[in-house]
Scaffold this active site. Structure first.
Site, PDB file in Angstrom:
ATOM      1  N   HIS A  87       0.808  -1.222   0.000  1.00 30.95           N
ATOM      2  CA  HIS A  87       0.000   0.000   0.000  1.00 30.95           C
ATOM      3  C   HIS A  87       0.840   1.271   0.000  1.00 30.95           C
ATOM      4  O   HIS A  87       0.334   2.359  -0.219  1.00 30.95           O
ATOM      5  CB  HIS A  87      -0.906   0.024   1.228  1.00 30.95           C
ATOM      6  N   GLU A 139      -2.917   3.251   2.121  1.00 30.98           N
ATOM      7  CA  GLU A 139      -2.401   3.917   0.912  1.00 30.98           C
ATOM      8  C   GLU A 139      -2.532   5.434   1.037  1.00 30.98           C
ATOM      9  O   GLU A 139      -1.659   6.183   0.608  1.00 30.98           O
ATOM     10  CB  GLU A 139      -3.166   3.419  -0.326  1.00 30.98           C
ATOM     11  N   CYS A 208      -6.121   2.144 -10.561  1.00 28.67           N
ATOM     12  CA  CYS A 208      -5.231   1.252 -11.308  1.00 28.67           C
ATOM     13  C   CYS A 208      -6.007   0.322 -12.245  1.00 28.67           C
ATOM     14  O   CYS A 208      -7.220   0.132 -12.093  1.00 28.67           O
ATOM     15  CB  CYS A 208      -4.356   0.455 -10.345  1.00 28.67           C
ATOM     16  N   SER A 237      -9.972  -2.307   0.138  1.00 27.79           N
ATOM     17  CA  SER A 237     -10.751  -1.263  -0.543  1.00 27.79           C
ATOM     18  C   SER A 237     -11.296  -1.757  -1.880  1.00 27.79           C
ATOM     19  O   SER A 237     -12.482  -1.614  -2.186  1.00 27.79           O
ATOM     20  CB  SER A 237      -9.871  -0.033  -0.744  1.00 27.79           C
TER      21      SER A 237
HETATM   22  S1  SF4 Z   1      -2.127  -3.122  -9.138  1.00 29.06           S
HETATM   23 FE1  SF4 Z   1      -3.679  -1.800  -8.211  1.00 29.06          FE
HETATM   24  S2  SF4 Z   1      -4.791  -3.027  -6.690  1.00 29.06           S
HETATM   25 FE2  SF4 Z   1      -2.884  -4.083  -7.220  1.00 29.06          FE
HETATM   26  S3  SF4 Z   1      -1.447  -3.420  -5.629  1.00 29.06           S
HETATM   27 FE3  SF4 Z   1      -1.156  -2.074  -7.398  1.00 29.06          FE
HETATM   28  S4  SF4 Z   1      -2.484  -0.346  -7.016  1.00 29.06           S
HETATM   29 FE4  SF4 Z   1      -3.134  -1.969  -5.606  1.00 29.06          FE
END
Ligand code: SF4
Length: 321
Positions: A87, A139, A208, A237
């Site tokens: 995170h 995060e 993401c 989340s």
């Molecule tokens: S790809 Fe997306 S959900 Fe997976 S760890 Fe990275 S930011 Fe988090």
């Protein structure tokens, strides 16, 4: 797709639509590998600051291999390595580790690190950042810890966006947490842009690929489902958002950690159930849920059409060299 009636053991038929993509993302995969490689390289115990990813099953497995999970760095002895979770962490954490001469490996997802760098750049430009995210999420704490105190303000809702007080509306930018609801975030961004037309918009989407793809996959199957099961931790989340996505489409949805959490009274006797898993939930739990469904129903499994994910993140050099 054709639906096959089944009379095996006179169980009621149940069609299970398995969302794809689901489960582990590249960032979670990398973070788990980092702990495993650190254990190989340094031997046990390897300390991990916070849950490496939000999943009890994953954490327990790594604990069994010799990982010790702690809340803060002062619980880590000077002579043992420590891994920081996917995170992300405030800058003060690696700085303290360095001051103490600790060996540390940062498992922050590269997509979270990207948001950190964007935040730093915006501060260098003299902007005030409105950060769309959920208070208290690791995060969010990590991203706030990249910039000077007071230079970033949290915006959680459309109401926040409509009421927030800013010193200089001409000098704003926004960034977002990576695991938000795509739809909710669009509404908050819309409210910010309506109020602050000059606000700087990020060059690319901060939510993401894994979060967006899993939400899109739930949307793709929801209309056909009478119930939706989402495998994920209550503090994950992106998993919580998957359950919300289904509920908003009108499909009763439950977040479960594993098969034992299924409330069979609530589940009832649907014709079709959707099944998905958050980005930190391993596939073995999907199979466990399918097996549990198979004990009560004559299950027909269908993998929903999907675009495969090919994202892979490099491992830290210090572990693969
Ligand atoms: S790809 Fe997306 S959900 Fe997976 S760890 Fe990275 S930011 Fe988090």
């Amino acid at each position: 797709m054709a639906y096959m009636a089944c009379t095996v053991n006179e169980l009621r038929p149940l069609r299970v639509l398995i969302a794809a993509p689901r489960g582990f993302c590249a960032g979670v995969d990398r973070a788990i590998q980092i702990v495993e490689l650190a254990l190989e390289r340094f031997g046990a115990p390897v300390y991990v600051r916070h849950e490496i990813v939000h999943n009890r099953f994953v954490v327990d497995r790594l604990r069994g291999l010799g990982a010790l999970f702690v809340d803060e760095l002062d619980e880590v002895p000077d002579d043992r390595p420590v891994v920081f979770s996917a995170h992300g962490v405030p800058k003060s954490v690696p700085a303290t580790a360095q001051d103490r001469g600790l060996t540390y490996v940062d498992a922050t997802c590269p997509l979270v690190s990207k948001v950190h760098r964007q935040a730093e750049r915006l501060i260098e430009e003299g902007r005030h950042i409105l950060f769309i995210g959920h208070a208290g999420h690791p995060e969010v704490i990590g991203t706030f810890g990249q910039v000077p105190h007071g230079s970033m303000t949290l915006v959680e809702t459309v109401e926040d966006a409509q009421s927030i007080e800013v010193a200089n509306p001409a000098n704003l930018a926004f960034l977002t947490q990576t695991t938000l609801s795509v739809d909710d975030t669009a509404a908050v961004v819309g409210a910010l842009r309506a109020r602050f037309p000059e606000i700087r918009v990020p060059r690319s989407e901060d939510i993401c690929y894994a979060t967006s793809n899993r939400q899109a996959a739930v949307k793709a199957i929801a209309a056909e489902c009478d119930r939706m099961l989402v495998i994920g931790a209550p503090n994950s989340s992106n998993s919580l958002r998957l359950a919300e996505v289904a509920q908003r489409i009108g499909v009763p949805a439950r977040l479960i950690e594993r098969a034992a959490d299924i409330d069979w009274n609530w589940f009832g006797e649907p014709a079709t159930v959707g099944l998905t898993a958050g980005a930190s939930a391993p596939e073995v739990l999907v199979r466990e849920v399918l097996d549990a469904l198979g004990e009560r129903f004559a299950v027909t499994e269908e993998i929903a059409d999907h675009s495969p994910e090919r994202m892979i993140f490099k491992l830290p050099r210090e572990l693969v060299a």
